[in-house]
Structures are given as structure tokens and as C-alpha cells.
Motif scaffolding. Structure first.
Motif, PDB file in Angstrom:
ATOM      1  N   LEU A  70       0.818  -1.211   0.000  1.00  0.00           N
ATOM      2  CA  LEU A  70       0.000   0.000   0.000  1.00  0.00           C
ATOM      3  C   LEU A  70       0.853   1.262   0.000  1.00  0.00           C
ATOM      4  CD1 LEU A  70      -2.956  -0.796   2.452  1.00  0.00           C
ATOM      5  CD2 LEU A  70      -3.067  -0.477  -0.024  1.00  0.00           C
ATOM      6  N   ILE A  71       1.939   1.273   0.782  1.00  0.00           N
ATOM      7  CA  ILE A  71       2.758   2.486   0.854  1.00  0.00           C
ATOM      8  C   ILE A  71       3.425   2.776  -0.487  1.00  0.00           C
ATOM      9  CG2 ILE A  71       4.865   1.336   1.688  1.00  0.00           C
ATOM     10  CD1 ILE A  71       3.532   4.796   2.769  1.00  0.00           C
ATOM     11  N   GLU A  72       3.784   1.737  -1.232  1.00  0.00           N
ATOM     12  CA  GLU A  72       4.358   1.951  -2.560  1.00  0.00           C
ATOM     13  C   GLU A  72       3.297   2.493  -3.511  1.00  0.00           C
ATOM     14  OE1 GLU A  72       7.764  -1.346  -3.259  1.00  0.00           O
ATOM     15  OE2 GLU A  72       5.868  -2.134  -2.477  1.00  0.00           O
ATOM     16  N   GLY A  73       2.074   1.981  -3.393  1.00  0.00           N
ATOM     17  CA  GLY A  73       0.993   2.494  -4.218  1.00  0.00           C
ATOM     18  C   GLY A  73       0.662   3.933  -3.888  1.00  0.00           C
ATOM     19  N   MET A  74       0.651   4.258  -2.586  1.00  0.00           N
ATOM     20  CA  MET A  74       0.321   5.623  -2.173  1.00  0.00           C
ATOM     21  C   MET A  74       1.361   6.630  -2.631  1.00  0.00           C
ATOM     22  SD  MET A  74      -1.533   5.500   1.551  1.00  0.00           S
ATOM     23  CE  MET A  74      -0.252   4.618   2.422  1.00  0.00           C
ATOM     24  N   VAL A  97      -8.577  11.465  13.228  1.00  0.00           N
ATOM     25  CA  VAL A  97      -7.553  11.918  12.275  1.00  0.00           C
ATOM     26  C   VAL A  97      -6.836  10.744  11.617  1.00  0.00           C
ATOM     27  CG1 VAL A  97      -7.172  14.122  13.430  1.00  0.00           C
ATOM     28  CG2 VAL A  97      -5.834  12.120  14.137  1.00  0.00           C
ATOM     29  N   SER A  98      -7.378   9.537  11.770  1.00  0.00           N
ATOM     30  CA  SER A  98      -6.686   8.356  11.246  1.00  0.00           C
ATOM     31  C   SER A  98      -6.527   8.410   9.729  1.00  0.00           C
ATOM     32  CB  SER A  98      -7.428   7.082  11.658  1.00  0.00           C
ATOM     33  OG  SER A  98      -8.767   7.100  11.178  1.00  0.00           O
ATOM     34  N   GLY A  99      -7.560   8.872   9.024  1.00  0.00           N
ATOM     35  CA  GLY A  99      -7.486   8.922   7.568  1.00  0.00           C
ATOM     36  C   GLY A  99      -6.467   9.923   7.067  1.00  0.00           C
ATOM     37  N   PHE A 102      -2.950   8.581   7.808  1.00  0.00           N
ATOM     38  CA  PHE A 102      -2.512   7.467   6.967  1.00  0.00           C
ATOM     39  C   PHE A 102      -2.171   7.936   5.552  1.00  0.00           C
ATOM     40  CE2 PHE A 102      -3.326   3.764   4.200  1.00  0.00           C
ATOM     41  CZ  PHE A 102      -2.517   2.819   4.810  1.00  0.00           C
ATOM     42  N   PHE A 103      -3.049   8.738   4.957  1.00  0.00           N
ATOM     43  CA  PHE A 103      -2.880   9.122   3.556  1.00  0.00           C
ATOM     44  C   PHE A 103      -2.083  10.410   3.364  1.00  0.00           C
ATOM     45  CE2 PHE A 103      -6.691   6.454   3.433  1.00  0.00           C
ATOM     46  CZ  PHE A 103      -6.398   5.626   2.367  1.00  0.00           C
ATOM     47  N   ASN A 104      -2.031  11.255   4.398  1.00  0.00           N
ATOM     48  CA  ASN A 104      -1.433  12.587   4.260  1.00  0.00           C
ATOM     49  C   ASN A 104      -2.089  13.343   3.104  1.00  0.00           C
ATOM     50  OD1 ASN A 104       0.236  14.687   5.040  1.00  0.00           O
ATOM     51  ND2 ASN A 104       1.922  14.054   3.707  1.00  0.00           N
TER      52      ASN A 104
END
Length: 376
Positions: A70-74, A97-99, A102-104
Motif C-alpha cells: 500500500l505504501i508503494e501504491g500511495m 484523524v486516522s485517515g 494514513f494518507f497525508n
């Protein structure tokens, strides 16, 4: 980047799809801010599944997710992107604030009630919000460290005060008459490609230190740290952090090796945590065998291998295993998301049973990815 409004067409599209799905299912997409500050384009709308919006499917609309965490995709998400999701039965108020952590990314929440729009909430990424996420993780663990009822009461009071603080973070967002579009301009796109490194062993001193701390905190709590790999062997890199029963929060885990203050999870794991880092944690009462949750918490999400050290109630080490990044792991993750959508399409008990059985099968295959490693 300021957001003035979101396209009425995009909002209508998401509300309509949420209404069509019903059953409490949400819908979402990635939107894109144009040069004038309006969210005027988006990716295809993604249906919510058993676990909400399937993130790998959503990311696949902007990058090839084959063989990626997921982090590579993001890392392929453009800087002018926003995450848009509906909230069936809600007003659009964002209550944590989790979203955004996670996504920044800016998060737009569209409330859907009575088959129509109930409200649109917006939260922007801010450094102080990331520190609130750290505080939330620490409070979630603090009750385990409480010695008396009064101690636990104080922790719960702080937790409730933090929840109240979250209620003030959402701002209402208006809509614009700009036509929605599935054509978007990518701004400042940058990607990462985390190398896959084979692990054969873990330093016995590191394993002993982790188990000793696990015994010290007791109650079946896991402890963890970020290690690093030297010639296929995991050695110490950071400080040991204490987790909960069956989990170690992602921010606190990263804090064992890097400074996480005022930084999002996405930034921490894509820019600060070394590419050769490996997550090492204990399994009190186990032998080190891991499951789907461990795989997702390690290579599935963060692209780093995860090691578990099993030990008994007296601190005797029973074994250690690793789950590494690999094509099979990501294939299972993709299939699991698809099954989460197919579940709602099943029209007979037999088909639902088939889907449920396959999901159990996937969980078993994740466990099969565990590879025993030496402790030396």
C-alpha cells in the motif's frame, strides 16, 4: 493547497452510488484539485466492501498495484489529490484523524441520509493532527499500564477529551457547478520501490531483549522495534516500544527508529523508515507463527518484512518466523479485496458459503507464507 469546493457532479455521483448499494455500504474515489482550488475531477467511483473502501483497488486506478504494498501504491498518488468517501447514515462530520494521518491527503466526507446528501465535511493534513494521532495511540495503550481504578479513570477522561477535540477539526465544504471529469492532471508525482530482501536469521541478543521486555510488561502485551538487515540477518536498529494485546500501533512502532513528531504515517514509512528496515515483534504464548493481520501490518501495508518471536509464560523462546514481501502476498491481498465486494453480490447461500470459505482459505495461505528463521 486550499480547497474551495467540490464538484456537484462528483458529489451526486457518490451519493447516488451509496444509495444504490444500500446495506450501509459506502463509496469513494480520489478527487483532484484544479489550479483554481476546486475538486473538479476524480477517478472512477469504488464500491465499499466488507472492510470499507478497498484501498488496493482504489489505488489501481492511478498506478499498477501488481506486486506493490500500500505504501508503494500511495507514493504514486499526486500531490493535488484528495480522498473522498461517503458516510451512510452520517452527516459528513469527521470524528478522528486516522485517515488524514494514513494518507497525508485532505479527506472529504460526504454524509448520506434518507437517500440524499446530508452534509460535506473536510479535514486538511496538518502537523498538529499527526501529533494528535500519536497521542491517540498512546492513550489506547495507557489503560493497560493503569495500576488502579483512579489511574484508568484519568486515562479514559483524557481519551474522551481527545475525542471531543476531534469534533472541532472538520470544516464544512460547499459544492461548485463545475462539471466533474475523470480526466485529471498529476502534480509532482513521485514513487518509491522498496527492495525485497531475504531474511534467514535474527540476532539472538535482540530476540532475548525483546522477550525480556515482553515478560516485563506482562499481560500478554506485544513489544516491538524496527530492526535492520545485515547479510540476511536481522539486527537491532532502534529502541524497544511497548504495544497492546495482539498489536503494536504503527506510529509508535516507527518511533523506535525515527522521529515521528509532526509527520504523517505516509511520510514516515515512505521517506524516513529505511528501506532495509524490518518489523520485529513478540508473540506472547505463541511459537512465532503469524497470520493475515501480521502480514497486513508488515509487508502488506508498509512494504517491510515482519518477524515474530514466540515465547512461553516463563520467557522461553519457542521460535521465530518471517513474512517477507512477495508476489504471492500481494496476490492474496488483491483477491481478498475482490471477495469483499463479491460477498454482496452473492444471490444464493451456496455462493456466499463459497466466498466465506475462500476468505478462510486466504487467511490460511497467509499463515503458509511464514518462514521459520534461525536465532543465532
Amino acid at each position: 493547497m486550499e480547497i474551495k469546493a467540490v464538484s456537484q457532479e462528483i458529489v451526486d455521483m457518490l451519493v447516488q452510488r451509496t444509495t444504490e448499494l444500500s446495506q450501509g455500504r459506502n463509496a469513494g474515489c480520489l478527487g483532484f484539485i484544479d489550479d483554481t482550488g476546486f475538486v473538479s475531477s476524480s477517478t472512477k467511483v469504488i464500491d465499499g466492501g466488507l472492510n470499507g473502501i478497498p484501498l488496493r483497488i482504489m489505488l489501481s486506478h492511478i498506478t499498477n498495484m501488481e506486486g506493490k504494498s500500500l505504501i508503494e501504491g500511495m507514493s504514486s498518488v499526486p500531490d493535488n489529490a484528495v480522498l473522498i468517501m461517503t458516510r451512510p447514515g452520517k452527516t459528513g462530520l469527521i470524528t478522528d484523524v486516522s485517515g488524514v494521518d494514513f494518507f497525508n491527503l485532505p479527506i472529504i466526507s460526504i454524509g448520506v441520509k434518507n437517500n440524499g446528501l446530508a452534509g460535506i465535511g473536510l479535514i486538511m493534513p496538518k502537523e498538529e493532527y499527526f501529533d494528535l494521532a500519536t497521542e491517540s495511540e498512546m492513550l489506547n495503550l495507557a489503560t493497560l499500564g493503569s495500576v488502579t481504578m483512579d489511574d484508568e479513570k484519568e486515562v479514559l477522561k483524557k481519551s474522551n477529551l481527545l475525542s471531543l477535540k476531534y469534533l472541532e477539526l472538520t470544516t464544512e465544504l460547499g459544492v461548485s457547478n463545475k462539471n466533474g471529469s475523470d480526466e485529471y492532471t498529476s502534480q509532482h508525482e513521485h514513487t518509491i520501490d522498496i527492495p525485497r530482501i531475504k531474511i534467514n536469521a535474527i540476532d539472538k541478543g535482540l530476540a532475548r531483549d525483546l522477550v525480556d521486555r515482553s515478560m516485563e510488561v506482562g499481560q500478554g502485551r506485544e513489544v516491538a522495534m524496527m530492526g535492520r538487515i545485515e547479510d540476511g540477518r536481522v539486527v537491532s536498529q532502534g529502541q524497544i516500544v511497548e504495544g497492546g494485546i495482539g498489536f503494536v500501533p504503527s506510529r509508535l512502532l516507527a518511533s523506535s527508529a525515527v522521529d515521528i513528531s509532526q509527520k504523517s504515517l505516509r511520510k514516515i514509512y515512505s521517506e524516513l523508515v529505511p528501506e532495509d528496515a524490518v518489523i520485529v515483534h513478540t508473540h506472547p504464548g505463541g511459537t512465532g507463527v503469524m497470520h493475515i493481520g501480521d502480514a497486513n501490518a508488515g509487508p502488506g501495508t508498509w512494504g517491510r518484512a515482519i518477524v515474530a518471536i514466540g515465547h512461553d509464560a516463563k520467557g522461553k523462546i519457542r521460535g521465530a518466523t518471517v513474512v517477507e514481501s512477495g508476489d504471492k502476498l500481494y496476490q492474496l491481498a488483491d483477491e481478498d479485496e475482490q471477495l469483499g465486494l463479491q460477498f454482496f453480490q452473492a444471490e444464493t447461500p451456496e455462493r456466499e458459503a463459497e466466498i466465506r470459505n475462500r476468505k478462510f482459505g486466504i487467511a490460511q495461505e497467509y499463515t503458509g507464507l511464514c518462514k521459520p528463521i534461525q536465532i543465532n
